[in-house]
Design a protein around this motif. Structure first.
Motif, PDB file in Angstrom:
ATOM      1  N   THR A 105       0.833  -1.205   0.000  1.00  0.00           N
ATOM      2  CA  THR A 105       0.000   0.000   0.000  1.00  0.00           C
ATOM      3  C   THR A 105       0.870   1.257   0.000  1.00  0.00           C
ATOM      4  O   THR A 105       0.523   2.260  -0.645  1.00  0.00           O
ATOM      5  CB  THR A 105      -0.955   0.004   1.204  1.00  0.00           C
ATOM      6  N   VAL A 106       1.997   1.232   0.710  1.00  0.00           N
ATOM      7  CA  VAL A 106       2.930   2.364   0.683  1.00  0.00           C
ATOM      8  C   VAL A 106       3.397   2.610  -0.752  1.00  0.00           C
ATOM      9  O   VAL A 106       3.437   3.758  -1.229  1.00  0.00           O
ATOM     10  CB  VAL A 106       4.138   2.097   1.612  1.00  0.00           C
ATOM     11  N   CYS A 107       3.739   1.546  -1.471  1.00  0.00           N
ATOM     12  CA  CYS A 107       4.176   1.692  -2.867  1.00  0.00           C
ATOM     13  C   CYS A 107       3.073   2.301  -3.730  1.00  0.00           C
ATOM     14  O   CYS A 107       3.344   3.169  -4.573  1.00  0.00           O
ATOM     15  CB  CYS A 107       4.586   0.331  -3.436  1.00  0.00           C
ATOM     16  N   VAL A 108       1.828   1.854  -3.510  1.00  0.00           N
ATOM     17  CA  VAL A 108       0.700   2.385  -4.290  1.00  0.00           C
ATOM     18  C   VAL A 108       0.508   3.880  -4.009  1.00  0.00           C
ATOM     19  O   VAL A 108       0.284   4.676  -4.930  1.00  0.00           O
ATOM     20  CB  VAL A 108      -0.591   1.599  -3.988  1.00  0.00           C
ATOM     21  N   VAL A 109       0.595   4.261  -2.738  1.00  0.00           N
ATOM     22  CA  VAL A 109       0.439   5.683  -2.383  1.00  0.00           C
ATOM     23  C   VAL A 109       1.532   6.519  -3.048  1.00  0.00           C
ATOM     24  O   VAL A 109       1.263   7.604  -3.577  1.00  0.00           O
ATOM     25  CB  VAL A 109       0.461   5.875  -0.845  1.00  0.00           C
ATOM     26  N   LEU A 110       2.754   6.016  -3.059  1.00  0.00           N
ATOM     27  CA  LEU A 110       3.857   6.755  -3.677  1.00  0.00           C
ATOM     28  C   LEU A 110       3.665   6.913  -5.180  1.00  0.00           C
ATOM     29  O   LEU A 110       4.094   7.910  -5.770  1.00  0.00           O
ATOM     30  CB  LEU A 110       5.186   6.049  -3.393  1.00  0.00           C
TER      31      LEU A 110
END
Length: 197
Positions: A81-86
């Protein structure tokens, strides 16, 4: 205290609520602020999950598992999810509902985390529903793009069928074995000599 066992999920939920409130009260040009707020919540949740490593227990009357598999599963979900937000701000900047997107994404993450920690069939259904319903929204988020709308509709139809089948299976399991607890179901299958697969 059992509430302490779900602090990563509370952090994600708090970030989601903060993102949706920011989206409601900030102009479109400043809704990018929701991305760092979401990122902060996810990183906090990841840190709290890391602190739980090495824990082996069932909590909340046995419906919530804290063990290696569930903790690492939640960490993988948070990292993804962190990767998606970035990756999202540039893609979403022209969308009128830019800020709300992060809240929906965090709710989807929360549902997946509940799935990873479920130790009871009812908990499993709750996580599956939260994750899939928000997934339908994310798939069809760009309403003016035909591909996105088509993806959301197909996902909704398949997901509705799958969730109905899941609920029906849980109902049958409870009716036949008298429990939704994973441990009790495992013991019931061992006693009967049957395989759950």
């Amino acid at each position: 205290m059992p509430v302490g066992d779900i602090v990563p999920e509370i952090a994600v939920l708090t970030a989601a609520v903060a993102a949706i409130l920011l989206a409601c009260f900030t102009p479109h040009a400043k809704q990018w602020i929701c991305a760092p707020v979401s990122l902060a919540g996810l990183l906090l949740a990841t840190s709290l999950c890391l602190l739980q490593l090495g824990t082996e227990k069932l909590t909340f009357s046995g419906v919530w598992a804290l063990d290696g598999a569930s903790i690492w599963g939640r960490l993988i979900i948070l990292g993804t999810t962190v990767c998606v937000v970035l990756l999202s701000p540039d893609w979403m900047k022209t969308d009128r509902r830019h800020g709300e997107y992060y809240a929906v994404l965090l709710f989807s993450c929360l549902g997946a985390m509940v799935l990873a920690a479920a130790a009871d069939l009812l908990q499993l259904i709750m996580g599956a529903l939260l994750s899939s319903v928000t997934g339908y929204t994310l798939a069809a988020y760009h309403r003016d793009w035909g591909i996105s709308v088509e993806a959301g509709l197909k996902y909704f139809l398949i997901g509705a069928l799958a969730n109905t089948a899941l609920a029906g299976g849980v109902t049958l399991a409870f009716g036949m074995l008298g429990s939704t607890d994973f441990r009790e179901l495992g013991m019931a299958f061992e006693t009967s000599g049957a395989s759950p697969c």
